[in-house]
Scaffold this motif. Structure first.
Motif, short mmCIF file in Angstrom:
data_model
loop_
_atom_site.label_atom_id
_atom_site.label_comp_id
_atom_site.label_asym_id
_atom_site.label_seq_id
_atom_site.Cartn_x
_atom_site.Cartn_y
_atom_site.Cartn_z
N GLN A 38 9.59 -12.72 -42.57
CA GLN A 38 9.37 -11.28 -42.75
C GLN A 38 10.68 -10.57 -43.08
OE1 GLN A 38 10.43 -8.65 -40.50
NE2 GLN A 38 9.57 -7.11 -41.89
N LEU A 39 11.77 -10.97 -42.40
CA LEU A 39 13.05 -10.32 -42.62
C LEU A 39 13.58 -10.59 -44.03
CD1 LEU A 39 14.85 -8.51 -40.90
CD2 LEU A 39 16.18 -10.53 -40.27
N ALA A 40 13.41 -11.82 -44.50
CA ALA A 40 13.82 -12.14 -45.87
C ALA A 40 13.02 -11.33 -46.88
CB ALA A 40 13.66 -13.64 -46.13
N GLN A 41 11.73 -11.17 -46.63
CA GLN A 41 10.90 -10.34 -47.50
C GLN A 41 11.39 -8.89 -47.49
OE1 GLN A 41 8.59 -11.13 -49.61
NE2 GLN A 41 7.99 -13.22 -49.05
N TYR A 42 11.72 -8.38 -46.31
CA TYR A 42 12.18 -7.00 -46.18
C TYR A 42 13.43 -6.74 -47.00
CZ TYR A 42 14.13 -2.81 -43.97
OH TYR A 42 14.67 -1.56 -43.74
N TYR A 43 14.35 -7.70 -47.03
CA TYR A 43 15.59 -7.53 -47.79
C TYR A 43 15.44 -7.97 -49.25
CZ TYR A 43 18.18 -6.36 -43.57
OH TYR A 43 18.65 -5.74 -42.43
N GLY A 44 14.23 -8.31 -49.65
CA GLY A 44 13.96 -8.59 -51.05
C GLY A 44 14.35 -9.97 -51.52
N ILE A 45 14.51 -10.91 -50.59
CA ILE A 45 14.90 -12.26 -51.00
C ILE A 45 13.93 -13.30 -50.41
CG2 ILE A 45 17.34 -11.74 -51.39
CD1 ILE A 45 17.90 -12.90 -48.59
N GLY A 46 12.71 -12.90 -50.18
CA GLY A 46 11.72 -13.83 -49.63
C GLY A 46 11.51 -15.05 -50.49
N ASP A 47 11.65 -14.88 -51.81
CA ASP A 47 11.45 -16.02 -52.71
C ASP A 47 12.68 -16.91 -52.78
OD1 ASP A 47 13.04 -14.08 -53.93
OD2 ASP A 47 12.23 -14.44 -55.94
N ARG A 48 13.75 -16.55 -52.07
CA ARG A 48 14.96 -17.38 -52.02
C ARG A 48 15.07 -18.18 -50.72
NH1 ARG A 48 18.90 -15.63 -55.61
NH2 ARG A 48 18.01 -14.23 -57.16
N LEU A 49 14.09 -18.06 -49.83
CA LEU A 49 14.17 -18.69 -48.53
C LEU A 49 13.52 -20.06 -48.53
CD1 LEU A 49 14.96 -18.38 -45.50
CD2 LEU A 49 12.66 -17.44 -45.13
N ILE A 50 14.25 -21.07 -48.08
CA ILE A 50 13.75 -22.44 -47.92
C ILE A 50 13.69 -22.72 -46.42
CG2 ILE A 50 14.14 -24.87 -48.47
CD1 ILE A 50 16.22 -23.79 -50.57
N MET A 70 23.55 -12.34 -46.96
CA MET A 70 23.19 -13.07 -48.17
C MET A 70 22.46 -12.17 -49.17
SD MET A 70 24.32 -16.21 -48.04
CE MET A 70 25.79 -15.35 -47.41
N ALA A 71 21.59 -11.30 -48.66
CA ALA A 71 20.86 -10.39 -49.55
C ALA A 71 21.83 -9.45 -50.27
CB ALA A 71 19.84 -9.59 -48.74
N GLU A 72 22.81 -8.92 -49.54
CA GLU A 72 23.79 -8.03 -50.16
C GLU A 72 24.62 -8.77 -51.20
OE1 GLU A 72 24.46 -4.50 -49.39
OE2 GLU A 72 22.34 -4.98 -48.94
N TRP A 73 25.01 -10.02 -50.89
CA TRP A 73 25.81 -10.81 -51.82
C TRP A 73 25.01 -11.11 -53.09
CZ3 TRP A 73 26.27 -16.72 -51.70
CH2 TRP A 73 27.26 -17.15 -52.59
N ILE A 74 23.78 -11.51 -52.93
CA ILE A 74 22.93 -11.83 -54.08
C ILE A 74 22.77 -10.62 -54.99
CG2 ILE A 74 20.54 -12.35 -54.74
CD1 ILE A 74 20.47 -14.24 -52.27
#
Length: 285
Positions: free
Chosen positions: A238-250, A209-213
């Protein structure tokens, strides 16, 4: 003998009295067996608290190890079942069978197990050679034939239409995302609702998802994870933050764990609020 004939004594080993996926499947199976069967359950994730299912079956907690391996001989010797039923991942089913065969070599065992990846290791299949083996899908059964000559049966899951009914996305989001900014925008929500364990590859979902975004500059895409953020797999936040999409996680809720979910009748709002359902699985072996 009773007025209804012989009572089958069944000893089940499965999640029970809990809102896990396995727990829901087990409840639907065991509560729909003939009423004159005598059923006892080694309840994985059962903590001994009062529960309505205790009125139907004897439910034993697993004791001091989460899967109850150290209680197998004690409980099976106590119950003296005619059949044993195991519902779990194939590697755990193999361990249960291996342990049971040390002290109960002749009790027929039925194993119902999900197979959702290729390359299942032979060491998981071979201990089940004398068991009745059932999978959810024909594709799953096909993955086991290279290491098993005995028949493999297929029984798909059903759908409980009391709880799972169509619902408009707008209505579902009012309950799923109440109190979040998502109600003020029209996001594209990708749902992942599998348990956070290695076989389910939550990490692959977040990475993809991070790559697609990033590649398509999808500012409207949000990820909704329904499950435990810390379990046997990854630290999801933590993993979502690492890939730069922490603010996209619900998250459905931060306090979910493998034995505690949300009420079943609320799940349709989780599924109904998503635009896309994503699932990945590991190659087991």
């Amino acid at each position: 003998k009773t007025g209804k004939g012989f009572i089958m004594k069944l000893f089940a080993i499965c999640d029970y009295t809990v809102n896990t996926g396995f727990g829901i499947v087990a409840e639907n199976i065991l509560t729909n067996l003939p009423p004159d069967w005598d059923i006892a359950v080694l309840g994985i994730n059962y903590r001994g608290n009062p529960h309505p299912l205790q009125k139907r079956h004897r439910v034993y907690p697993p004791g001091d190890d989460v899967y109850g391996f150290r209680r197998l001989q004690e409980l099976i010797t106590l119950e003296k079942p005619d059949r044993i039923f195991i519902l779990n991942d194939i590697w755990l089913a193999a361990e249960y069978v291996t342990q049971i065969r040390k002290f109960a070599p002749h009790i027929p065992i039925i194993v119902y197990t999900p197979i959702d990846s290729e390359n299942i290791m032979r060491e998981y299949i071979e201990p089940l050679h004398d068991c009745t083996l059932i999978t959810y899908t024909q594709w799953g059964a096909d993955q086991l034939t290279y290491a098993r000559k005995e028949p493999i049966h297929v029984i798909p899951h059903g759908v409980n239409l009391t709880h799972f009914t169509p619902i408009k996305k707008e209505e579902a989001r009012k309950l799923s995302y109440a109190g979040t900014p998502l109600l003020d925008i029209d996001p594209f929500v990708v749902l992942y609702s599998s348990r956070n364990q290695p076989r389910k590859r939550v990490d692959l979902w977040i990475f993809t998802m991070a790559e697609w975004i990033k590649e398509y500059n999808r500012k409207d895409v949000y990820l909704h994870y329904h499950g435990a953020t810390r379990d046997l797999g990854w630290h999801v936040e933590q993993l979502a933050q690492y890939y730069g999409i922490g603010d996209r996680l619900i998250l459905t809720a931060k306090n979910l764990d493998p034995s505690t979910g949300i009420p079943v009748d609320k799940l349709k709002y989780v599924y109904g609020s998503a635009d896309l359902y994503f699932h990945a699985c590991a190659v087991a072996g």
